[in-house]
Scaffold this active site. Structure first.
Site, PDB file in Angstrom:
ATOM      1  N   CYS A   1       7.538  11.894  11.716  1.00  0.00           N
ATOM      2  CA  CYS A   1       6.780  12.922  12.445  1.00  0.00           C
ATOM      3  C   CYS A   1       5.284  12.712  12.330  1.00  0.00           C
ATOM      4  CB  CYS A   1       7.112  14.302  11.902  1.00  0.00           C
ATOM      5  SG  CYS A   1       8.836  14.729  12.037  1.00  0.00           S
TER       6      CYS A   1
ATOM      7  N   ASN B   1       0.799  -1.228   0.000  1.00  0.00           N
ATOM      8  CA  ASN B   1       0.000   0.000   0.000  1.00  0.00           C
ATOM      9  C   ASN B   1       0.832   1.279   0.000  1.00  0.00           C
ATOM     10  OD1 ASN B   1       0.667  -1.195   2.545  1.00  0.00           O
ATOM     11  ND2 ASN B   1      -0.490   0.418   3.545  1.00  0.00           N
TER      12      ASN B   1
END
Ligand code: FES
Lengths: 133, 389
Positions: free
Chosen positions: B325, B152
């Site tokens: 992050c 994916n």
């Protein structure tokens, strides 16, 4: 709005960061890396009579890292270096109307880079005085 | 600003035809398939009709081989934990590729608590499973190996047929997570030689809340959820008939339209890749050709993915990223690390997954937004030297 949970103010600073760039021959320079996610931030300061007259930053990091860097420069421009030394990550986060808990660590980066820049300034000043003596 | 949604791997809209078909199962035709009265029988019929369509969709041997679950994650748990624990007499080793979905990896890690050994099979820099390593890392104690049909995050399509031969040579069960692939490219469990196959409803433009596990006749597994014994005892819990009926309908529609739609998306995708790679220090991640037709993934040097995502959202364009992050754990995507990217390289990742809403006309808008985003963030970055002011 993007769903990281950022306040309007964070997004505003992210989109329109203040004081971006580099100062040639700065009076103080601080560069820190974020040990948690690997980001980098640098801050340049110009100081006259212990007052921060100009400040600039560059940041490689997330939205929160960019916004906190911008905020820290805005907060401390025109400030006495000893005052600026007292700025904490919480002050920066508060000014931005808060940060999501998992993003608090990014505000360390901004405060640390600022403090490093001031320490650098003070070291340089000390060595200058020594030279003169 | 018109929305340009480029994150179909995360969530897809329900096909209006599917919604129309399945809506009555939320209202008038609600019913519990376990009830013996006429309303219950109607619900049961809906589930069995869906099972028929799903059987055809993946060319399964028979309808009994399809088990409905609540999600692909649940199907992955059942496939791996259910097979490993039921067949413990055959051995206590499981293997998976390094780029599997977190639900596969965590299911296998969890088996370590039951004394299983978990071997991870590396992939090359394009994300293709190394057949030699696959062969050498499976032992006679291996019960089940899990290799995804396609990834994916980087879009790479694995050579499942070849992998199946290697795995079956050793008498091991092959589980394939086809969540990203099903609906994008044809999946044929008999031709591909698959023992267990996972896929989900939403990835077919069906409602969220349904997934399916194909179990080849003869493969034995034990349930993970215990209760009233629905789905041949393998998945207890009242069936979500709305989602299941929708999934069946969605599978039928997507199967009919797949060739045409994937050709259309491939054209848009290829053009997008050409345009975006014009930006300097920009690289394609994943395989250049063995790639899902709707998928384009990149990395940009010197900038960070969450910033890219936020900045693109300002153009009302939604993309995904595998940057540290942006993740809850603040770790970069395990897929990007597995293809050999360094931490800071994985930082600047961007994933685009196209769908029915996307058109050729959107390409200039997307390219402009990406170019401006990258430029702006690089200006802010201390790592970027060239072109700085
Ligand atoms: S700088 Fe990485 S999470 Fe904020």
């Amino acid at each position: 709005m993007a769903g990281v949970g950022y306040s309007k103010k964070v997004m505003e600073h992210f989109m329109n960061p203040r004081n971006v760039g580099v100062i040639e021959n700065p009076d103080g320079y601080g560069k820190v890396g974020n040990p948690i996610c690997g980001d980098v931030m640098e801050i340049f300061i110009k100081v006259k009579d212990d007052i921060i007259t100009d400040i600039k930053f560059r940041t490689f990091g997330c939205g929160s890292a960019i916004a906190t860097s911008s905020m820290v420069t805005e907060l401390t421009k025109g400030m006495h270096v000893d005052e600026a030394m007292k700025i904490t990550r919480n002050d920066v986060a508060d000014e931005l109307d808060g940060l999501p808990p998992q993003k608090m660590h990014c505000s360390n980066l901004a405060a640390d880079a600022l403090h490093d820049a001031i320490k650098d300034y003070k070291n340089k000043k000390r060595s200058k005085i020594l030279e003169v003596e | 600003m018109k929305r340009i949604y480029l994150d179909h791997a995360s969530s897809m809209p329900v096909d209006p035809r599917v919604l129309e078909f399945a809506k009555p199962y939320l209202t008038k035709k609600m019913g519990n398939p376990s009830s013996l009265h006429s309303v219950g029988l109607g619900a049961k019929q809906a589930v069995e009709d869906a099972r028929k369509k799903i059987t055809k969709f993946i060319n399964a041997e028979n309808e009994k081989s399809i088990i409905f679950t609540g999600s692909a994650t649940e199907a992955n748990n059942l496939a791996i934990r259910g097979t490993a624990l039921r067949n413990i007499a055959r051995g206590k080793t499981v293997t998976a590729s390094a780029i599997e979905h977190i639900s596969v990896l965590n299911s296998m890690k969890n088996l370590q608590k039951n004394g299983f050994i978990f071997n991870v099979i590396p992939v090359d820099s394009t994300g293709i499973v190394d057949p030699g390593k696959l062969d050498s890392l499976m032992t006679k104690n291996t019960v089940v190996t899990s290799i995804m049909y396609a990834n994916n995050e980087i879009g790479t399509i694995e050579p499942i047929k070849k992998i199946s031969e290697i795995v079956h040579d050793k008498g091991i069960y092959l589980h394939v997570d086809a969540t990203a692939a099903a609906g994008r490219i044809p999946v044929d469990v008999q031709n591909d030689g698959i023992d267990l196959l996972t896929f989900s409803s939403n990835d077919l433009y069906g409602p969220q809340g349904a997934g399916a596990l194909y179990i080849k006749p003869g493969v034995k597994l034990q349930p993970v959820l215990l209760g009233g014994g629905q789905e041949r005892g393998l998945r207890s819990g009242t069936e979500n008939i709305f989602a299941i009926a929708g999934m069946g309908e969605a599978a039928g529609i997507i199967q009919n339209e797949m060739t045409q739609e994937s050709n259309r998306l491939k054209k848009i995708r290829n053009k997008l890749i050409d345009e975006i790679l014009q930006i300097d220090e920009t690289y394609l991640t994943g395989h250049p050709t063995k790639r899902l037709p709707h998928h384009a993934s990149f990395r940009f040097s010197h900038i960070e993915g969450e910033s890219i995502l936020l900045n693109m959202d300002m153009y009302n364009i939604q993309i995904a990223t595998g940057s540290a992050c942006s993740s809850k754990t603040l770790e970069p995507s395990h897929v990007l690390l597995a293809i050999g990217l360094k931490h800071e390289e994985a930082h600047g990742s961007m994933v685009i997954t196209l769908g029915r809403s996307n058109t050729l006309e959107e390409i200039p808008l997307i390219t402009k937004a990406v170019t401006e985003t990258v430029q702006r963030l690089r200006k802010l970055s201390p790592l970027y030297q060239k072109g700085g002011d």
